[in-house]
Design an enzyme around this catalytic site. Structure first.
Site, short mmCIF file in Angstrom:
data_model
loop_
_atom_site.label_atom_id
_atom_site.label_comp_id
_atom_site.label_asym_id
_atom_site.label_seq_id
_atom_site.Cartn_x
_atom_site.Cartn_y
_atom_site.Cartn_z
N ASP A 62 81.61 5.96 -14.40
CA ASP A 62 81.47 4.99 -13.30
C ASP A 62 81.28 5.58 -11.90
OD1 ASP A 62 82.08 3.43 -15.48
OD2 ASP A 62 83.98 2.69 -14.71
N LYS A 104 79.37 -1.56 -18.80
CA LYS A 104 80.66 -2.00 -19.32
C LYS A 104 81.36 -2.95 -18.36
CE LYS A 104 83.60 1.91 -17.78
NZ LYS A 104 84.64 1.20 -17.04
N CYS A 116 89.88 3.42 -14.79
CA CYS A 116 88.93 3.68 -15.87
C CYS A 116 89.08 5.06 -16.48
CB CYS A 116 87.50 3.46 -15.39
SG CYS A 116 87.21 1.76 -14.82
#
Length: 198
Positions: A46, A111, A144
């Protein structure tokens, strides 16, 4: 030479330490966390454009990502990336790769979960059965990245968190997340240290 019941006791008594020593050796080999290109995979979590202005030492994270993806390319180690809700947070920062073609050829999965281990990513990784050591870098450390590390550890994989490639908006969140992952069994390392081990 012992006979009968005494012999059975003698055999079991000598065999048990041997089995225990073998199990201990296997555990010790795994516990040291050595890296090897044929068994490694890099996970880019990310690192997206919208996050750039708010992440603590974001420039270092991007530079480290570029270094790691360049190492991966040189050593033929797969890189798998994710993007959290791309519509809101934008695409992966181009600077994570030395050139645009490397970014284009890297599988990047959309996601909406926090962990990278979505069904799609899990299916992709399962096709690489020999890869059981994961080098993890990206953001945010306490969300995350941490949840990805814990999921991988729970599955029995080695996890190497590249500390100079991991951050959060707040330094305290990063610091505590690194401690949490280490306590859970992840190896904390730096990009240079990992690269020289590979």
């Amino acid at each position: 030479m012992p006979t009968g019941a005494a012999r059975l006791y003698h055999v079991s008594a000598t065999a048990k330490p041997t089995r225990m020593a073998s199990a201990a050796a296997n555990t010790a080999r795994r516990a040291v966390g050595k890296l090897s290109p044929p068994t490694s995979c890099m996970l880019l979590c990310d690192i997206q454009e919208r996050f750039s202005p708010v992440i603590y030492k974001n420039e270092t994270v991007v530079q480290t990502a570029q270094f790691m993806t360049s190492v991966a390319k040189a050593l033929d180690i797969p890189v798998v990336g994710t993007q959290q809700y791309t519509k809101v947070f934008g695409p992966t920062v181009a600077g994570c790769f030395a050139n645009a073609t490397d970014l284009e050829s890297t599988p990047i999965f959309e996601k909406k979960l926090f962990s990278m281990l979505t069904p799609e990513v899990t299916a992709h990784l399962s096709a690489m059965e020999e890869r059981n050591s994961f080098l993890l870098f990206g953001i945010e450390a306490h969300v995350c990245v941490q949840q990805t590390a814990l999921d991988l550890l729970e599955l029995g994989h080695d996890v190497h968190v590249i500390v100079d490639g991991v951050s959060s908006q707040q330094p305290i969140d990063r610091e505590i997340a690194l401690q949490r992952m280490a306590v859970a069994g992840a190896y904390l390392t730096t990009a240079q240290s990992a690269a020289f081990m590979l």
